[in-house]
Design an enzyme around this catalytic site. Structure first.
Site, PDB file in Angstrom:
ATOM      1  N   ASP A  74       0.893  -1.167   0.000  1.00 33.72           N
ATOM      2  CA  ASP A  74       0.000   0.000   0.000  1.00 33.72           C
ATOM      3  C   ASP A  74       0.925   1.209   0.000  1.00 33.72           C
ATOM      4  O   ASP A  74       2.146   1.051   0.217  1.00 33.72           O
ATOM      5  CB  ASP A  74      -0.898  -0.021   1.249  1.00 33.72           C
ATOM      6  CG  ASP A  74      -2.224   0.711   1.017  1.00 33.72           C
ATOM      7  OD1 ASP A  74      -2.182   1.840   0.486  1.00 33.72           O
ATOM      8  OD2 ASP A  74      -3.280   0.161   1.365  1.00 33.72           O
TER       9      ASP A  74
ATOM     10  N   HIS B 202      -3.778   3.255  -4.389  1.00 31.98           N
ATOM     11  CA  HIS B 202      -2.991   2.945  -3.185  1.00 31.98           C
ATOM     12  C   HIS B 202      -1.589   2.475  -3.557  1.00 31.98           C
ATOM     13  O   HIS B 202      -1.061   1.551  -2.926  1.00 31.98           O
ATOM     14  CB  HIS B 202      -3.692   1.861  -2.342  1.00 31.98           C
ATOM     15  CG  HIS B 202      -4.873   2.360  -1.566  1.00 31.98           C
ATOM     16  ND1 HIS B 202      -4.744   3.000  -0.357  1.00 31.98           N
ATOM     17  CD2 HIS B 202      -6.200   2.331  -1.839  1.00 31.98           C
ATOM     18  CE1 HIS B 202      -5.964   3.322   0.087  1.00 31.98           C
ATOM     19  NE2 HIS B 202      -6.855   2.936  -0.798  1.00 31.98           N
TER      20      HIS B 202
ATOM     21  N   GLU C  56     -10.706   2.328  -3.994  1.00 33.64           N
ATOM     22  CA  GLU C  56     -10.424   3.747  -3.786  1.00 33.64           C
ATOM     23  C   GLU C  56      -9.433   4.352  -4.775  1.00 33.64           C
ATOM     24  O   GLU C  56      -8.642   5.205  -4.404  1.00 33.64           O
ATOM     25  CB  GLU C  56      -9.921   3.977  -2.350  1.00 33.64           C
ATOM     26  CG  GLU C  56     -10.926   3.585  -1.297  1.00 33.64           C
ATOM     27  CD  GLU C  56     -10.457   3.871   0.123  1.00 33.64           C
ATOM     28  OE1 GLU C  56     -11.236   4.512   0.853  1.00 33.64           O
ATOM     29  OE2 GLU C  56      -9.348   3.465   0.507  1.00 33.64           O
TER      30      GLU C  56
HETATM   31  C1  ACM Z   1     -10.736  -0.427   2.176  1.00 34.76           C
HETATM   32  O1  ACM Z   1     -11.067  -0.327   3.371  1.00 34.76           O
HETATM   33  N1  ACM Z   1     -10.260   0.613   1.515  1.00 34.76           N
HETATM   34  C2  ACM Z   1     -10.869  -1.669   1.469  1.00 34.76           C
END
Ligand code: ACM
Length: 750
Positions: A193, A270, A326
């Protein structure tokens, strides 16, 4: 074979009859979590004296060995196979144990017998036995009884985010041991991430020589800067990574304990840490502008496939998690390469571009005989044909995917995010937000009511997630995880009919002892009180029941808003109140109030129990008591997560109450909450309108907000005093001026 199934069946029937007449003791001695399909306690104990031996069918030799290593009970030799004092692992057929993961455990003073037809069944029997032992006050006496058991769901998961904070491979193994003890079977390893890449990739050593080391230890500090990466040698850098050898070792360790490890390699969002190392994979060439990989650039896919090739060699799991959550599409909108890809591939928009990327990865995984798993955003722009969806933004993603015939793992933020506060935030270390009590986690039902029977079978199970923005130590990680994760273990293992929170809470008392013995830094049960209030409109009375994480605590209360003392009224099973009152209650021990008292403002007003129409919906995450919330006579406390405050996200607030007949009105009031931290603001103004037919409304008044948006915590009552007004329908509109949350608890009409 020594074992004759029919005899045992006959024997267990005799015991059932015996117990039905004898009635179990009030304090149970066998307390297993998750609750097994059947537990029968019997008199007597198997004593773990030095002569006890483990005797195993060859098929279960490895499990017997594991059991021996954890209990220090010696394995028997061939000569001892018939000795009286033994713990025996028996391999039996499908006629005895129909479920492939099922088992039977029979404890008598002379012998402990495990019956299973698969290794996994034997392993689960072993974990039950370990639990029974470790949860006894005297660990060398195992109470007699019989247990029959099998899991409800095939996927029972936990996720740790090791990117935002890093946890060593040896800690991961301890965590896996704890998961295994509670029969969880899937460890989702969020390995990469923005805040750090955590897995050695031999083809791209920069990912770990640089991308694993950020400039600040505290995630929040790093997040608030340019988000730079450093090196391991820099004494001020923070990070870490697993070598491939360590990861392989963790996978084998987990596998031996019945746990599959699913790696997550995040894409296309991410990905700041990848871009910090390889700026050529960004859209702009500037690694610090966005965290998204460029999907117009073929080098992105070459990179991802090379990474996954190494990942597949380490992790044999059927599912490979590719993240997908996201992703911000802004960079793609302004990127020539991304726009060219959209045109060349006849895609409609950036959502379809993301979907294109995911499908390409799915093809790659399918070619390697694996399946793609992703967060529910992978539904947007079209779901890849064979993908499995992990539903986190509520349940809707999971519902949609199951209705489309895709497998689903449920992990909604509302019930499965263990980084959320578990008690009043004012009493807790800093967490990300939210409010997930043990009871709420326990109440989760993984199969949404929206699914029919044939769709329901696509729900593989559920998973608890430990995101680590604020979790930087193993002590804090365990504090947030236990016991909420073991509540979720019961949610996924035990039959729906066998789940009961009060019973879980009783069993949990012995597991606090077990966890203490294993040095788990679990969250201690609070002295906080919750209330369930039922208002009876006809009789004009309210029945209040208190709930707590304590077992039968001494509760005292007053009806006039005064702080209770040990001379106040003593709570028994419930309280009945028949006029407007301020019920104030607390647990008292030795005359001391143990936690903030709970206050229930009961107001027997005109709108009580009337129909509320939501012209704009309330937030799915903060439904409170749903349609009853605003007219249930109960005001909220200062905590927005107390089950009385109803939330409205980004929308304005707009409701109509039907009083059933036109009546003279003297006041209409609604309170709104402000808590700047989690983004809850008092509305900029509230309008009151009235109508006699529900169609033609006339605006009576507007009240402007007077609380500044900088005031951290506040409530404001918008109280409309009326003279000479009548109406049947009351409409309240509140303007969401800050685009945050609005929270209100009750509309009080006199
Ligand atoms: C998440 O909590 N962004 C999967």
């Amino acid at each position: 074979m020594l074992f004759r199934p029919l005899n045992y069946l006959a024997l267990s029937l005799v015991f059932v009859l015996f117990l039905a007449t004898a009635k179990a003791q009030t304090t149970k001695r066998i307390n297993i979590i998750p609750q097994p399909s059947m537990v029968i306690e019997k008199p007597g104990e198997f004593l773990l004296t030095a002569d006890a031996r483990i005797i195993s069918d060859p098929m279960f030799a490895e499990i017997a060995e594991l059991f021996s290593s954890q209990t220090f009970i010696k394995q028997g030799t061939a000569k001892q196979k018939d000795q009286p004092h033994q713990i025996r692992f028996n391999h039996v057929g499908i006629n005895v144990i129909p479920d492939s993961a099922g088992y039977r455990l029979l404890i008598t003073p002379e012998r402990i017998s495990i019956f299973a037809r698969t290794k996994i069944g034997a392993l689960y029997a072993m974990q039950s036995l370990l639990q029974v032992q470790l949860s006894q006050p005297n660990r060398s006496a195992i109470p007699c009884g019989e247990i029959n058991d099998r899991p409800r769901f095939g996927y029972r998961g936990a996720m740790i985010d090791v990117s935002r904070h890093f946890f060593s491979a040896s800690y991961i193994k301890r965590f896996i041991d704890l998961m295994a003890l509670y029969k969880l079977n899937t460890f989702h390893w969020h390995l990469v991430d923005g805040p750090g890449w955590r897995l050695e990739i031999k083809k791209y050593p920069e990912l770990t020589s640089k991308g694993a080391w950020r400039t600040h230890k505290v995630w929040k500090e790093w997040w608030g800067t340019e988000r730079l990466y450093s090196t391991e040698k820099d004494p001020n850098s923070y990070g870490g990574y697993y070598t491939q050898e360590e990861a392989i070792n963790v996978v084998a360790y987990a596998q031996k304990r019945g746990i599959t490890v699913i790696p997550e390699i995040e894409m296309p969002g991410h990905s700041n840490e990848v871009l910090g190392v390889f700026p050529n994979l960004t859209c702009s060439g500037n690694p610090y502008r966005s965290g998204e990989l460029c999907l117009g650039n073929d080098s992105t896919f070459t990179f991802l496939e090379n990474v996954l090739t190494e990942v597949l060699a380490i992790f044999p799991s059927k599912y490979i998690h590719i993240g997908g959550d996201e992703a911000d599409q802004t960079a793609w909108k302004h990127c020539e390469k991304c726009q060219k890809r959209i045109k060349d591939e006849h895609l409609k928009n950036e959502s379809e571009l993301q979907s294109y990327g995911i499908r390409r990865m799915e093809k790659f995984l399918t070619n390697h005989k694996r399946k793609l798993l992703g967060w529910d955003e992978i539904l947007e722009g079209g779901l890849a044909p064979d993908a499995i969806v992990m539903s986190w933004r509520g349940e809707q993603g999971g519902i949609t995917a199951a209705q489309m015939g895709h497998n689903v793992i449920m992990s909604p933020g509302s019930h499965c995010y263990l980084d959320n506060y578990q008690a009043d935030p004012e009493t807790q270390p800093k967490a990300i937000g939210g409010y997930l009590t043990l009871e709420k986690a326990y109440s989760y039902e993984p199969v949404p009511a929206e699914l029919n029977q044939s769709q329901a079978k696509y729900i593989l199970g559920a998973q608890g997630n430990i995101w680590t923005e604020y979790i930087g130590t193993v002590e804090y990680l365990e504090y947030m995880t236990f016991p909420r994760l073991i509540a979720l273990a019961e949610v996924t293992w035990s039959a729906k009919k066998d789940r009961n929170f009060d019973d879980f809470k009783n069993r949990l008392q012995s597991h606090y002892l077990l966890m203490k013995r294993l040095n788990v830094n679990y969250f201690r049960p609070t002295y906080h009180l919750n209330a369930v209030t039922k208002i009876n409109n006809q009789n004009k009375n309210a029945v209040i029941k208190f709930k707590s994480e304590q077992i039968n605590p001494p509760i005292f209360y007053t009806l006039d808003g005064q702080l209770p003392t040990s001379n106040s009224l003593k709570y028994q099973d419930s309280i009945t109140v028949n006029s407007s009152s301020k019920v104030t209650a607390a647990i008292l021990e030795a005359g001391q109030v143990k936690d903030k008292p709970i206050q229930i403002d009961l107001d027997f007003h005109l709108a009580l129990g009337k129909k509320v129409t939501y012209n704009l919906p309330y937030s799915n995450s903060y439904r409170a008591q749903k349609e009853a919330s605003l007219v249930n006579g109960i005001r909220g406390s200062i905590s927005y997560g107390d089950g009385q405050w109803q939330g409205f996200d980004t929308n304005d607030f707009d409701i109509t109450i039907d009083l059933e007949k036109s009546i003279p009105l003297t006041s209409v009031a609604a309170s709104f909450l402000q808590q700047v931290g989690p983004g809850i603001f008092i509305p900029s103004h509230v309008d009151l309108s009235l109508s006699d037919n529900g169609i033609d409304f006339h605006k009576v008044k507007t009240i402007e907000n007077t609380v500044p948006k900088t005031e951290k915590v506040s409530t404001k009552e918008f109280n409309f005093t009326l003279t000479g007004e009548k109406g049947r329908y009351i409409r309240l509109f509140a303007k969401n001026g800050q685009h945050g949350f609005l929270f209100t608890d009750e509309v009080i009409v006199h």
